[in-house]
Each structure stands twice: as structure tokens, then as C-alpha cells.
Design a protein around this motif. Structure first.
Motif, mmCIF file in Angstrom:
data_model
loop_
_atom_site.group_PDB
_atom_site.id
_atom_site.type_symbol
_atom_site.label_atom_id
_atom_site.label_comp_id
_atom_site.label_asym_id
_atom_site.label_seq_id
_atom_site.Cartn_x
_atom_site.Cartn_y
_atom_site.Cartn_z
ATOM 1 N N ALA A 254 0.837 -1.207 0.000
ATOM 2 C CA ALA A 254 0.000 0.000 0.000
ATOM 3 C C ALA A 254 0.867 1.251 0.000
ATOM 4 N N ARG A 255 1.970 1.214 0.731
ATOM 5 C CA ARG A 255 2.844 2.388 0.803
ATOM 6 C C ARG A 255 3.405 2.749 -0.576
ATOM 7 N N LYS A 256 3.695 1.747 -1.386
ATOM 8 C CA LYS A 256 4.216 2.010 -2.737
ATOM 9 C C LYS A 256 3.216 2.826 -3.547
ATOM 10 N N ASP A 257 1.939 2.416 -3.519
ATOM 11 C CA ASP A 257 0.906 3.140 -4.270
ATOM 12 C C ASP A 257 0.709 4.544 -3.723
ATOM 13 N N ILE A 258 0.733 4.668 -2.397
ATOM 14 C CA ILE A 258 0.520 5.982 -1.781
ATOM 15 C C ILE A 258 1.659 6.930 -2.139
ATOM 16 N N GLU A 259 2.892 6.428 -2.080
ATOM 17 C CA GLU A 259 4.038 7.268 -2.422
ATOM 18 C C GLU A 259 4.000 7.687 -3.887
ATOM 19 N N ASN A 260 3.539 6.791 -4.743
ATOM 20 C CA ASN A 260 3.410 7.123 -6.165
ATOM 21 C C ASN A 260 2.373 8.222 -6.374
ATOM 22 N N LEU A 261 1.315 8.203 -5.564
ATOM 23 C CA LEU A 261 0.247 9.200 -5.675
ATOM 24 C C LEU A 261 0.683 10.559 -5.134
ATOM 25 N N VAL A 262 1.348 10.570 -3.962
ATOM 26 C CA VAL A 262 1.673 11.841 -3.304
ATOM 27 C C VAL A 262 3.041 12.386 -3.701
ATOM 28 N N GLY A 263 3.887 11.534 -4.312
ATOM 29 C CA GLY A 263 5.210 11.974 -4.732
ATOM 30 C C GLY A 263 6.126 12.302 -3.574
ATOM 31 N N LYS A 264 5.992 11.562 -2.494
ATOM 32 C CA LYS A 264 6.752 11.843 -1.281
ATOM 33 C C LYS A 264 6.897 10.568 -0.462
ATOM 34 N N LYS A 265 7.909 10.515 0.413
ATOM 35 C CA LYS A 265 8.078 9.374 1.301
ATOM 36 C C LYS A 265 6.912 9.301 2.280
ATOM 37 N N VAL A 266 6.515 8.083 2.620
ATOM 38 C CA VAL A 266 5.367 7.875 3.504
ATOM 39 C C VAL A 266 5.745 6.932 4.634
ATOM 40 N N TYR A 267 5.346 7.294 5.855
ATOM 41 C CA TYR A 267 5.432 6.381 6.996
ATOM 42 C C TYR A 267 4.010 5.931 7.291
ATOM 43 N N LEU A 268 3.736 4.638 7.101
ATOM 44 C CA LEU A 268 2.371 4.114 7.192
ATOM 45 C C LEU A 268 2.230 3.150 8.360
ATOM 46 N N GLU A 269 1.268 3.421 9.231
ATOM 47 C CA GLU A 269 0.939 2.521 10.335
ATOM 48 C C GLU A 269 -0.468 1.965 10.114
ATOM 49 N N LEU A 270 -0.630 0.668 10.351
ATOM 50 C CA LEU A 270 -1.921 0.005 10.191
ATOM 51 C C LEU A 270 -2.363 -0.610 11.514
ATOM 52 N N TYR A 271 -3.629 -0.423 11.870
ATOM 53 C CA TYR A 271 -4.207 -1.029 13.068
ATOM 54 C C TYR A 271 -5.484 -1.763 12.674
ATOM 55 N N VAL A 272 -5.667 -2.968 13.200
ATOM 56 C CA VAL A 272 -6.867 -3.760 12.891
ATOM 57 C C VAL A 272 -7.800 -3.727 14.101
ATOM 58 N N LYS A 273 -9.072 -3.358 13.870
ATOM 59 C CA LYS A 273 -10.045 -3.221 14.951
ATOM 60 C C LYS A 273 -11.309 -4.011 14.604
ATOM 61 N N THR A 274 -11.908 -4.632 15.601
ATOM 62 C CA THR A 274 -13.138 -5.396 15.402
ATOM 63 C C THR A 274 -14.353 -4.580 15.835
ATOM 64 N N ILE A 275 -15.323 -4.413 14.922
ATOM 65 C CA ILE A 275 -16.628 -3.832 15.238
ATOM 66 C C ILE A 275 -17.664 -4.834 14.747
ATOM 67 N N ASN A 276 -18.278 -5.549 15.666
ATOM 68 C CA ASN A 276 -19.191 -6.634 15.302
ATOM 69 C C ASN A 276 -20.327 -6.134 14.409
ATOM 70 N N ASN A 277 -20.512 -6.835 13.284
ATOM 71 C CA ASN A 277 -21.629 -6.560 12.363
ATOM 72 C C ASN A 277 -21.676 -5.103 11.894
ATOM 73 N N TRP A 278 -20.513 -4.505 11.625
ATOM 74 C CA TRP A 278 -20.500 -3.091 11.228
ATOM 75 C C TRP A 278 -21.290 -2.860 9.936
ATOM 76 N N ARG A 279 -21.382 -3.879 9.069
ATOM 77 C CA ARG A 279 -22.066 -3.690 7.784
ATOM 78 C C ARG A 279 -23.573 -3.528 7.924
ATOM 79 N N ASP A 280 -24.132 -3.899 9.074
ATOM 80 C CA ASP A 280 -25.572 -3.765 9.285
ATOM 81 C C ASP A 280 -25.914 -2.671 10.286
ATOM 82 N N LYS A 281 -24.931 -1.910 10.742
ATOM 83 C CA LYS A 281 -25.169 -0.879 11.745
ATOM 84 C C LYS A 281 -25.125 0.497 11.100
ATOM 85 N N GLU A 282 -26.270 1.172 11.158
ATOM 86 C CA GLU A 282 -26.405 2.446 10.463
ATOM 87 C C GLU A 282 -25.382 3.468 10.944
#
Length: 297
Positions: A254-282
Motif C-alpha cells: 500500500a505504501r508504494k501506491d501511496i508514495e506514487n500518488l503523493v510523490g513523497k516518502k510515507v510512513y504508514l501505520e496500520l491497526y486492525v479493529k473489530t466492530i461486530n456486524n459493522w455492515r448492518d449498523k447504520e
């Protein structure tokens, strides 16, 4: 000066996002070989001397399985109105499906001209292409039928020339240097989601969405944080991978694509979070930018 709005519609996985990226000559819409990759309406802006064409990539129209699916279908169908031209993309190599026929029936009564775009002809011979044209031409009064391959770019310039014939506005809607109306935060989160699509099994990606929670530009680098939202802890474990291996790979690509888009070095942090049934919660759909009220006809 000629300009106009062009909507791309079709079943999931027919190549709408690939075509959009090819037309704009810049990656702004994520792609994968899995259906329903696109979830939001994405505008790509084509500029050249004398022309500005605003392409609108829509989610694939499909049978909804949850509230998110229902919202996305309304989003896609709303883009058959108030546009100058509709590109109806089909997978020509796969033949006519029930989904194609349903979309064709939904086009009855539209005031916009419709061009049938037969995509993926790189998988076909000339005889099969001609047969497919004949199979489709009697189903609807298409303004034009154009066979292309979005992935190899075959006939894409010819398609662009055809589109230009139907541009009748005389004003420039966006600045010449704009290529999309999507925000940088949205594009970043989509690039992360695309890598998850490509690196996980069929059932995983549709339980996942991504939100850019931090985008801080400094003199030499951009600090970015993206939250990956899943609906079950079991999926969270899969995305993280053994000793964080899969999540690390997602971040690197993902960082490769982002750097290509912004034309600059990127420091990317990813966090995974659980939200039960988020697709059905308005509430969560609204926070993620999906508001059903906006798409009720």
C-alpha cells in the motif's frame, strides 16, 4: 470547450475501475479479481485541450446480502440519472448473464444515451466478438457498441473518441490539474483495502473496510495511520497474520501506491479493529460515508 459527466455501470468485476484508471492514466480506483471491490462513487476527471470529461465509477450492481449491499445498489442506480452519457460495461468473454439483463431493464426510460462497452476482448477472437455484439444489440437501443480491453488498453482511445461526440456542456467544472474529487484520506484507505483484497481469501475482504485516521504532512515525509475495520476477531487474526506477516505485506504494498500518488516518502501505520456486524449498523455506515437517505430515489 466541451464537457460532460459519464457514468460507468455494470455488474461486479466487469472492469469498471480498471477502465477508469486507464482513461485517467492514474490509479484512483482500486481493482481486484474479486467482485464488489468498489464501494463508493469515485469521480475521475479527464482533461485535454478542448475537453473535460468527468467519469463516475459506481459499485457493481448485485443482489444485496446486508444493509451495506442495499445502500451500494441504490448508490449505483442513482448514477443512471442526470448524466450526459452512460457506459454500460459487460464482461464480453463471459457472455450475457441475468445480472446484465436486469441492468438493461433498469435503463428503460433513462434520458441519457447508453454506450455498450464490451470489455475483456483480449480473451476473445474476432468471431466471438462479432457474435457477442449481435447477442447484445437487440436487447436495447444502444447509441454505440464499442469492444475494448481495459487491461491491455486495446481500443480505449477509440472509446474515448466516441465519448467525446456526446459531450455537449460548454463549461469547465474542475481545475485542469484535478484528476479526482476523492479526498486523499479516502484514496489512502482504499489502497490499503485493495491490498487486503488481493492477499486474502474470497470471504475475507467483504468483511473489511478502512479509515484513514491520521494524515500528517511534514517537510520530508507524510505520517499516515489507517484503521482496518473487521466484523469478527477471527478475521482480525487472519489479516494480522502469523507474527504480523500479512499486515506487514499489506503495508509495504500500500505504501508504494501511496508514495506514487503523493510523490513523497510515507510512513504508514496500520491497526486492525473489530466492530461486530459493522455492515448492518447504520451508525457505522454513516461514519464510513455510507448514508442510505442520500440514495433513496
Amino acid at each position: 470547450m466541451k464537457s460532460g459527466f459519464v457514468s460507468l455501470i455494470g455488474r461486479p468485476n466487469v472492469g469498471k475501475s480498471t477502465l477508469l484508471n486507464t482513461l485517467i492514466n492514474q490509479k484512483i480506483a482500486i481493482t481486484s479479481n474479486k467482485p464488489q471491490t468498489t464501494r463508493n462513487i469515485i469521480q475521475g476527471i479527464y482533461n485535454e485541450d478542448g475537453y473535460q470529461i468527468v467519469f463516475v465509477d459506481t459499485p457493481g450492481i448485485h443482489k444485496p446480502l446486508n444493509k451495506l449491499g442495499k445502500v451500494l445498489n441504490k448508490e449505483a442506480q442513482s448514477l443512471t440519472k442526470d448524466v450526459d452519457l452512460i457506459l454500460f460495461l459487460v464482461d464480453a468473454a463471459a457472455g450475457i448473464g441475468q445480472g446484465d439483463k436486469k441492468i438493461i431493464s433498469s435503463l428503460e426510460g433513462t434520458d441519457s444515451k447508453v454506450i455498450l462497452v464490451l470489455n475483456k476482448i483480449d480473451k476473445m477472437n474476432d468471431i466471438d466478438i462479432i457474435k457477442t455484439i449481435n447477442d447484445y444489440k437487440d436487447l436495447y437501443d444502444f447509441a454505440e457498441i464499442v469492444p475494448i480491453s481495459a487491461i491491455t488498453t486495446k481500443n480505449v482511445n477509440e472509446l474515448l473518441n466516441v465519448i467525446k461526440k456526446y459531450m455537449t456542456d460548454t463549461m469547465r467544472y474542475f481545475d485542469d490539474d484535478m484528476i479526482t474529487t476523492s479526498t486523499m484520506n479516502f484514496l489512502v484507505s482504499e489502497f490499503v483495502r485493495e491490498k487486503i483484497f488481493r492477499m486474502t481469501e474470497e470471504e475475507i475482504p467483504h468483511s473489511v473496510t478502512c479509515i484513514t485516521s491520521k494524515f500528517e504532512e511534514k517537510s520530508k515525509i507524510i505520517d499516515i495511520t489507517v484503521d482496518i475495520i473487521v466484523d469478527r476477531d477471527s478475521i482480525k487474526k487472519i489479516i494480522i497474520g502469523k507474527q504480523g506477516s500479512l499486515l506487514k505485506s499489506v503495508g509495504i504494498e500500500a505504501r508504494k501506491d501511496i508514495e506514487n500518488l503523493v510523490g513523497k516518502k510515507v510512513y504508514l501505520e496500520l491497526y486492525v479493529k473489530t466492530i461486530n456486524n459493522w455492515r448492518d449498523k447504520e451508525r457505522y455506515l454513516n461514519e464510513l460515508g455510507f448514508n442510505e437517505k442520500d440514495y433513496i430515489n
